[in-house]
Design a protein around this motif. Structure first.
Motif, PDB file in Angstrom:
ATOM      1  N   VAL A 112      11.403   2.471  -9.854  1.00 38.83           N
ATOM      2  CA  VAL A 112      10.896   3.566  -9.033  1.00 38.83           C
ATOM      3  C   VAL A 112      11.292   3.379  -7.562  1.00 38.83           C
ATOM      4  O   VAL A 112      11.707   4.336  -6.909  1.00 38.83           O
ATOM      5  N   LEU A 113      11.152   2.166  -7.052  1.00 34.41           N
ATOM      6  CA  LEU A 113      11.472   1.905  -5.649  1.00 34.41           C
ATOM      7  C   LEU A 113      12.973   1.731  -5.466  1.00 34.41           C
ATOM      8  O   LEU A 113      13.674   1.316  -6.383  1.00 34.41           O
ATOM      9  N   GLU A 114      13.433   2.010  -4.258  1.00 35.92           N
ATOM     10  CA  GLU A 114      14.847   1.820  -3.944  1.00 35.92           C
ATOM     11  C   GLU A 114      15.196   0.334  -4.005  1.00 35.92           C
ATOM     12  O   GLU A 114      14.370  -0.520  -3.675  1.00 35.92           O
ATOM     13  N   GLU A 115      16.410   0.043  -4.405  1.00 38.77           N
ATOM     14  CA  GLU A 115      16.858  -1.342  -4.566  1.00 38.77           C
ATOM     15  C   GLU A 115      16.685  -2.148  -3.279  1.00 38.77           C
ATOM     16  O   GLU A 115      16.216  -3.286  -3.308  1.00 38.77           O
ATOM     17  N   TRP A 152       0.838  -1.203   0.000  1.00 39.48           N
ATOM     18  CA  TRP A 152       0.000   0.000   0.000  1.00 39.48           C
ATOM     19  C   TRP A 152       0.874   1.256   0.000  1.00 39.48           C
ATOM     20  O   TRP A 152       0.678   2.168  -0.799  1.00 39.48           O
ATOM     21  N   PHE A 153       1.854   1.280   0.903  1.00 40.60           N
ATOM     22  CA  PHE A 153       2.736   2.447   0.993  1.00 40.60           C
ATOM     23  C   PHE A 153       3.700   2.528  -0.192  1.00 40.60           C
ATOM     24  O   PHE A 153       4.012   3.618  -0.669  1.00 40.60           O
ATOM     25  N   ASP A 154       4.165   1.382  -0.671  1.00 40.45           N
ATOM     26  CA  ASP A 154       5.041   1.374  -1.841  1.00 40.45           C
ATOM     27  C   ASP A 154       4.302   1.903  -3.069  1.00 40.45           C
ATOM     28  O   ASP A 154       4.879   2.604  -3.904  1.00 40.45           O
ATOM     29  N   ALA A 155       3.024   1.568  -3.173  1.00 43.24           N
ATOM     30  CA  ALA A 155       2.225   2.023  -4.319  1.00 43.24           C
ATOM     31  C   ALA A 155       2.129   3.540  -4.358  1.00 43.24           C
ATOM     32  O   ALA A 155       2.062   4.133  -5.443  1.00 43.24           O
ATOM     33  N   GLU A 156       2.144   4.180  -3.188  1.00 40.84           N
ATOM     34  CA  GLU A 156       2.122   5.645  -3.154  1.00 40.84           C
ATOM     35  C   GLU A 156       3.314   6.225  -3.908  1.00 40.84           C
ATOM     36  O   GLU A 156       3.190   7.240  -4.600  1.00 40.84           O
ATOM     37  N   LYS A 157       4.465   5.587  -3.777  1.00 44.02           N
ATOM     38  CA  LYS A 157       5.668   6.051  -4.476  1.00 44.02           C
ATOM     39  C   LYS A 157       5.597   5.716  -5.965  1.00 44.02           C
ATOM     40  O   LYS A 157       5.957   6.526  -6.811  1.00 44.02           O
ATOM     41  N   ILE A 158       5.153   4.521  -6.258  1.00 42.28           N
ATOM     42  CA  ILE A 158       5.110   4.058  -7.652  1.00 42.28           C
ATOM     43  C   ILE A 158       4.131   4.881  -8.472  1.00 42.28           C
ATOM     44  O   ILE A 158       4.406   5.233  -9.627  1.00 42.28           O
ATOM     45  N   ILE A 159       2.995   5.218  -7.890  1.00 38.95           N
ATOM     46  CA  ILE A 159       1.930   5.901  -8.630  1.00 38.95           C
ATOM     47  C   ILE A 159       2.308   7.337  -9.008  1.00 38.95           C
ATOM     48  O   ILE A 159       1.718   7.916  -9.923  1.00 38.95           O
ATOM     49  N   LYS A 160       3.302   7.894  -8.342  1.00 37.50           N
ATOM     50  CA  LYS A 160       3.736   9.259  -8.660  1.00 37.50           C
ATOM     51  C   LYS A 160       4.354   9.358 -10.046  1.00 37.50           C
ATOM     52  O   LYS A 160       4.327  10.419 -10.665  1.00 37.50           O
ATOM     53  N   ASP A 161       4.903   8.255 -10.528  1.00 34.66           N
ATOM     54  CA  ASP A 161       5.429   8.199 -11.900  1.00 34.66           C
ATOM     55  C   ASP A 161       4.287   7.687 -12.779  1.00 34.66           C
ATOM     56  O   ASP A 161       3.769   6.588 -12.553  1.00 34.66           O
ATOM     57  N   SER A 162       3.879   8.462 -13.762  1.00 27.87           N
ATOM     58  CA  SER A 162       2.723   8.094 -14.587  1.00 27.87           C
ATOM     59  C   SER A 162       2.880   6.709 -15.217  1.00 27.87           C
ATOM     60  O   SER A 162       1.897   6.016 -15.435  1.00 27.87           O
ATOM     61  N   ARG A 163       4.103   6.289 -15.471  1.00 24.31           N
ATOM     62  CA  ARG A 163       4.335   4.959 -16.053  1.00 24.31           C
ATOM     63  C   ARG A 163       4.070   3.848 -15.035  1.00 24.31           C
ATOM     64  O   ARG A 163       3.885   2.692 -15.405  1.00 24.31           O
ATOM     65  N   GLY A 164       4.030   4.203 -13.765  1.00 20.39           N
ATOM     66  CA  GLY A 164       3.864   3.206 -12.719  1.00 20.39           C
ATOM     67  C   GLY A 164       2.444   3.033 -12.214  1.00 20.39           C
ATOM     68  O   GLY A 164       2.189   2.186 -11.358  1.00 20.39           O
TER      69      GLY A 164
END
Length: 134
Positions: A104-107, A38-50
């Motif tokens: 998008v997410l950190e390694e 849920w929290f990771d998706a917040e970061k991913i969704i900020k990039d339109s490709r994600g």
């Protein structure tokens, strides 16, 4: 947000922690993963490709715990095993979505999530077989 599994457990409502299903450690990990997604998706969704990846990630991660819950509610044996195998499929799907989100997410986040998913998968394989053989 929580910093680790132990901190996360403390914020889980007592009504969930007092249920007999809570004793199944894999279920706890699946719920934890669902919250992390849920929290990771917040970061991913900020990039339109994600955006598509974010929705798929939340759905598949949530499905792991949901299928464990549904199967557990139906009793033990072959029917429960079927739901555990569905949960296993969702875990593998979630692992794939985390791989796709690596841009998008950190390694270290991706590695942590994949390691957690690997633990969930390993347990589900064993328990599904045990339930099927009952």
């Amino acid at each position: 947000m929580f910093k680790n599994f132990e901190e996360w457990v403390l914020q889980v409502p007592l009504s969930i922690r007092s249920d007999s299903l809570w004793e199944f450690v894999t279920y706890r990990y699946a719920l934890f993963l669902s919250d992390l997604a849920w929290f990771d998706a917040e970061k991913i969704i900020k990039d339109s490709r994600g955006r598509g990846i974010a929705w798929q990630l939340v759905d598949s991660a949530g499905s792991i715990a949901a299928n464990i819950e549904e199967g557990y509610g139906r009793g033990f044996g072959k029917d429960y095993s079927r739901f555990l195998r569905i949960s296993l499929g969702s875990a593998r799907e979630t692992k794939g979505w985390y791989y796709r989100s690596r841009h998008v997410l950190e390694e270290q986040v991706v590695h942590h999530r994949m390691a957690l998913i690997d633990e969930i998968i390993a347990s589900l394989v064993i328990v599904a077989k045990q339930q099927r053989d009952k």
